[in-house]
Design a protein around this motif. Sequence first.
Motif, short mmCIF file in Angstrom:
data_model
loop_
_atom_site.label_atom_id
_atom_site.label_comp_id
_atom_site.label_asym_id
_atom_site.label_seq_id
_atom_site.Cartn_x
_atom_site.Cartn_y
_atom_site.Cartn_z
N GLY A 95 -9.39 79.45 -29.91
CA GLY A 95 -10.06 80.23 -30.89
C GLY A 95 -11.32 80.68 -30.06
N VAL A 96 -12.18 81.18 -31.06
CA VAL A 96 -13.70 81.77 -30.57
C VAL A 96 -14.78 80.56 -30.97
CG1 VAL A 96 -15.28 83.70 -31.31
CG2 VAL A 96 -12.85 83.90 -31.42
N PHE A 97 -15.36 80.54 -29.78
CA PHE A 97 -16.47 79.28 -29.47
C PHE A 97 -17.93 79.94 -30.24
CE2 PHE A 97 -19.79 77.35 -26.75
CZ PHE A 97 -19.68 76.07 -27.33
N ARG A 98 -18.52 79.26 -30.88
CA ARG A 98 -19.91 79.47 -31.09
C ARG A 98 -20.72 78.41 -30.90
NH1 ARG A 98 -18.25 83.68 -31.52
NH2 ARG A 98 -18.22 85.03 -33.27
N ARG A 99 -21.71 78.58 -29.95
CA ARG A 99 -22.58 77.63 -29.47
C ARG A 99 -24.03 77.31 -30.36
NH1 ARG A 99 -22.99 74.55 -24.72
NH2 ARG A 99 -21.67 76.04 -23.50
N ASP A 101 -27.86 76.18 -30.62
CA ASP A 101 -28.86 76.11 -29.68
C ASP A 101 -29.15 74.94 -29.13
OD1 ASP A 101 -30.23 75.15 -31.79
OD2 ASP A 101 -31.73 76.84 -32.27
N GLN A 102 -28.70 73.91 -29.62
CA GLN A 102 -28.86 72.57 -29.15
C GLN A 102 -27.74 72.10 -28.13
OE1 GLN A 102 -29.76 69.64 -31.95
NE2 GLN A 102 -31.33 70.79 -32.88
N GLY A 103 -26.76 72.89 -27.88
CA GLY A 103 -25.93 72.81 -26.84
C GLY A 103 -24.61 72.65 -27.38
N TYR A 104 -24.32 71.91 -28.39
CA TYR A 104 -22.84 71.65 -28.98
C TYR A 104 -22.50 72.97 -29.76
CZ TYR A 104 -25.06 71.20 -33.41
OH TYR A 104 -25.93 71.31 -34.47
N GLY A 105 -21.20 72.67 -30.10
CA GLY A 105 -20.63 74.35 -30.68
C GLY A 105 -19.37 73.81 -31.42
N PHE A 106 -18.74 74.92 -31.98
CA PHE A 106 -17.55 74.76 -32.56
C PHE A 106 -16.50 76.22 -32.30
CE2 PHE A 106 -20.70 72.70 -35.29
CZ PHE A 106 -20.21 71.79 -35.99
N VAL A 107 -15.29 75.63 -32.38
CA VAL A 107 -14.06 76.61 -32.03
C VAL A 107 -13.55 76.77 -33.26
CG1 VAL A 107 -12.18 77.06 -30.94
CG2 VAL A 107 -14.01 75.72 -29.50
N ARG A 108 -13.32 77.98 -33.84
CA ARG A 108 -12.87 78.39 -35.03
C ARG A 108 -11.26 79.03 -34.67
NH1 ARG A 108 -15.34 81.20 -40.12
NH2 ARG A 108 -15.95 78.84 -40.12
N ALA A 133 -19.52 80.47 -23.60
CA ALA A 133 -20.69 81.20 -24.33
C ALA A 133 -20.33 81.55 -25.62
CB ALA A 133 -21.47 82.16 -23.75
N THR A 134 -21.09 81.90 -26.41
CA THR A 134 -20.83 82.25 -27.93
C THR A 134 -20.05 83.58 -28.06
OG1 THR A 134 -22.77 81.21 -29.09
CG2 THR A 134 -21.77 83.28 -30.15
N GLY A 135 -18.90 83.47 -28.66
CA GLY A 135 -18.11 84.57 -28.64
C GLY A 135 -16.78 84.66 -27.66
N ASP A 136 -16.91 83.58 -26.93
CA ASP A 136 -15.75 83.61 -25.83
C ASP A 136 -14.36 83.16 -26.66
OD1 ASP A 136 -17.60 84.48 -23.72
OD2 ASP A 136 -17.73 82.38 -22.86
N THR A 137 -13.50 83.42 -26.13
CA THR A 137 -11.95 82.96 -26.77
C THR A 137 -11.78 82.02 -25.60
OG1 THR A 137 -11.34 85.33 -27.72
CG2 THR A 137 -9.68 83.61 -27.23
N ARG A 155 -12.39 69.17 -26.47
CA ARG A 155 -13.09 69.47 -25.21
C ARG A 155 -12.62 71.00 -24.73
NH1 ARG A 155 -13.25 65.17 -21.16
NH2 ARG A 155 -13.30 63.90 -22.94
N ILE A 156 -13.45 71.96 -24.29
CA ILE A 156 -12.95 73.09 -23.69
C ILE A 156 -12.20 73.00 -22.36
CG2 ILE A 156 -13.53 75.53 -23.18
CD1 ILE A 156 -15.51 75.51 -25.43
N VAL A 157 -10.79 73.28 -22.25
CA VAL A 157 -10.32 73.29 -21.04
C VAL A 157 -10.02 74.54 -20.46
CG1 VAL A 157 -9.28 71.06 -21.55
CG2 VAL A 157 -8.10 73.02 -22.41
N GLU A 158 -10.12 75.65 -21.06
CA GLU A 158 -10.15 76.99 -20.66
C GLU A 158 -10.73 78.24 -21.29
OE1 GLU A 158 -6.17 79.89 -19.73
OE2 GLU A 158 -5.82 78.33 -20.87
N ILE A 159 -11.16 78.99 -20.37
CA ILE A 159 -12.14 80.12 -21.00
C ILE A 159 -11.08 81.46 -20.70
CG2 ILE A 159 -13.98 81.79 -20.71
CD1 ILE A 159 -14.80 78.90 -21.07
#
Length: 705
Positions: A95-99, A101-108, A133-137, A155-159
Amino acid sequence: MSDTLEQRLLAHVLAPNYRPVKPRVIAKKLELSSEEAVDLRRLVKKLAKRGVVVYGANHLVGAPHAPPPKGAGADKKPKGAAPAPAGKRKPGVVGVFRRHDQGYGFVRPIGVRPAPDRSGDVFVAAQDSGDAATGDTVRVQIAHERRSNRNAQGRIVEIIERHTHAFVGTYFEAGGGAFVQVDGTLFAQPIAVGDPGAKNARPDDKVVFEMVRFPTYWQSGEGVIVEVLGPRGAPGIDTLSIIREFQLPEGFAADAVEEARLQADTFDETDLAGRLDLTAHTVVTIDPVDARDFDDAISLEKFDDGRWRLGVHIADVAHFVRAKSALDREARERGTSVYLPDRVLPMLPEIISNGLASLQPDRVRYVKTAYLEFTPEGVRTSVELHDAAIRSRRRFTYEEVDEYLADRASWRAKLPPEVFELIGRMHELAMLLRGRRMAQGALELSMREIKIDLDRDGRVCGAHRTVNTESHQIIEEFMLAANMAVAERLAEAEWNFLRRIHEAPDPRKLKLLESFTQSLGLETDGLESRFELQRLLAEVRGKPEEQAVNYALLRSLQRARYAPNEEGHYALASGCYCHFTSPIRRYPDLTIHRLFGALLKKKKPRDDFDELAGLGEHCCDRERRAEAAERELTKVKLLHYLSDRIGEEMNAVVTGVEEFGLFAQGTEVPAEGMIHVASLGDDFYRYERATHTLSGRRAGNPFRL
């Protein structure tokens, strides 16, 4: 398509260390030309149909094996990524990550229709987000499935693919080090940059830098300055910063400019061979006073028996921009012109967009003409298509036409009789067509759009409200009629083409909208009916609830997009619709013009559904990029404007309600900001999702959309 390209593609995709990426990334890796990149995309789709490669809804090209090879895919730990959990692994989600500004984020997740409340997004804690980073797949490993009202966590395991490596920010020095504070909220902490002296950067300069090491929860980032834009706050630097941040193209390639010049050298306005000569007909244009391109003109006859013959004449851009030419390559890559507050970044060189193709008064210009005949009641009975040439008699602004409609007698002496009569006829037919559209269930939102006013240095000096007056509606009705007529002719030919589709709203969103309107005391009889939506909009028109209801309805609707799918346009109540009337500024319109030409020549065009689907996706991406850049630059200019007005008060309307606070926009100056719930110290507030409301404990103390 050569076997060599197929062999190179398969060798790349089937390599042991290959990770799924989009076709454009493969094209870059293989160092393909623009033409070869297009061939590559077609090849991917053909190989996917044969099962040789995988090409899913997320547009990632993969090997046909379910689990990725060891050392690749979900098992590969990217630089800075959190370690994968021990024990048995669960399938990863792409999915696409959105971070935040406090550090955490969501993957859509890609390829999954998002839920209205974003419940399908995967929450990623700051320490589990790696260097994404925001916008990364990304690929995210699910650690905890969704429970009750909480998102799944992972948890993110791959960019998989970086959105960008280039960023814009403000350079400063501290503690003997050099740093850049990145614009916006992409990165909370400054990024250290090496050797700023190489670019002569000075404190408070706006700079572009390339990220060498992305920051993580555990370590800071590192970059290198590649361009110094100039001192922060200097005239034009804010615009240049946005152009770099959104990677907007400025100049044109030399071969495209040379091709445009050649078109200008060879253009002969007396050569009307193969064209219908309409240069003696009464034709006019109506545009905004600050219009930057002129690509549509109108003629209109009314016969003694009450029938109408409407001529919609659109600049024949396809005559100058041939398929697969250098000009076409540039236009296709841009997808659209970008209209920033203080400048336009055109889709085509100015020689074409403001010269050869622009329908200037008293100049012979080539056009694609659609003649539409209507009964006295406004029912379309026939459509004729022509390559033609016109000579516009006059350029009107919307304001002039509004003045004409308000006091026709005073304009009689200002205009030639045929032009004076034409404007009156145009108003009569447009209102007739508009009435018919509304009777068929078309929706028209009343949004209070405010445009900022700029001085010569590009700084905000005020704002004005745009109003959808009858002069705007005249052109709108005629453009809609032409777009529908051309789309229907292409559909009758049974050709695939880029439609402008607008899917029906999600029923769940309509239920939420109904709950919201009921909270305002507005009774409805089920908003699944477009006619009930019409009635709701009519009921609140001119009332205090008008803006809130229009905002809420807008958020309930799907986003219109370009695709070859045979779907209609919900808001327009049209079963078949395309964009034909703005080829100077939109690439999809140019593709329709080429099909228009094929109809006239009775020549079957290239017809590849998958290729069109990819092109539609590209044009949508470019459209969204242009809109985001315009919004961001407007925001930056407003922040500069407001920085000298700290302490002033302004009236505002609530445009968003979340659990953590309100978003509000000024009613006179369109600045939007957040009011944190902690700032509402007069009461304790509870968030009500269904009604978009923060309700205080005290009676009659709510803040709502």
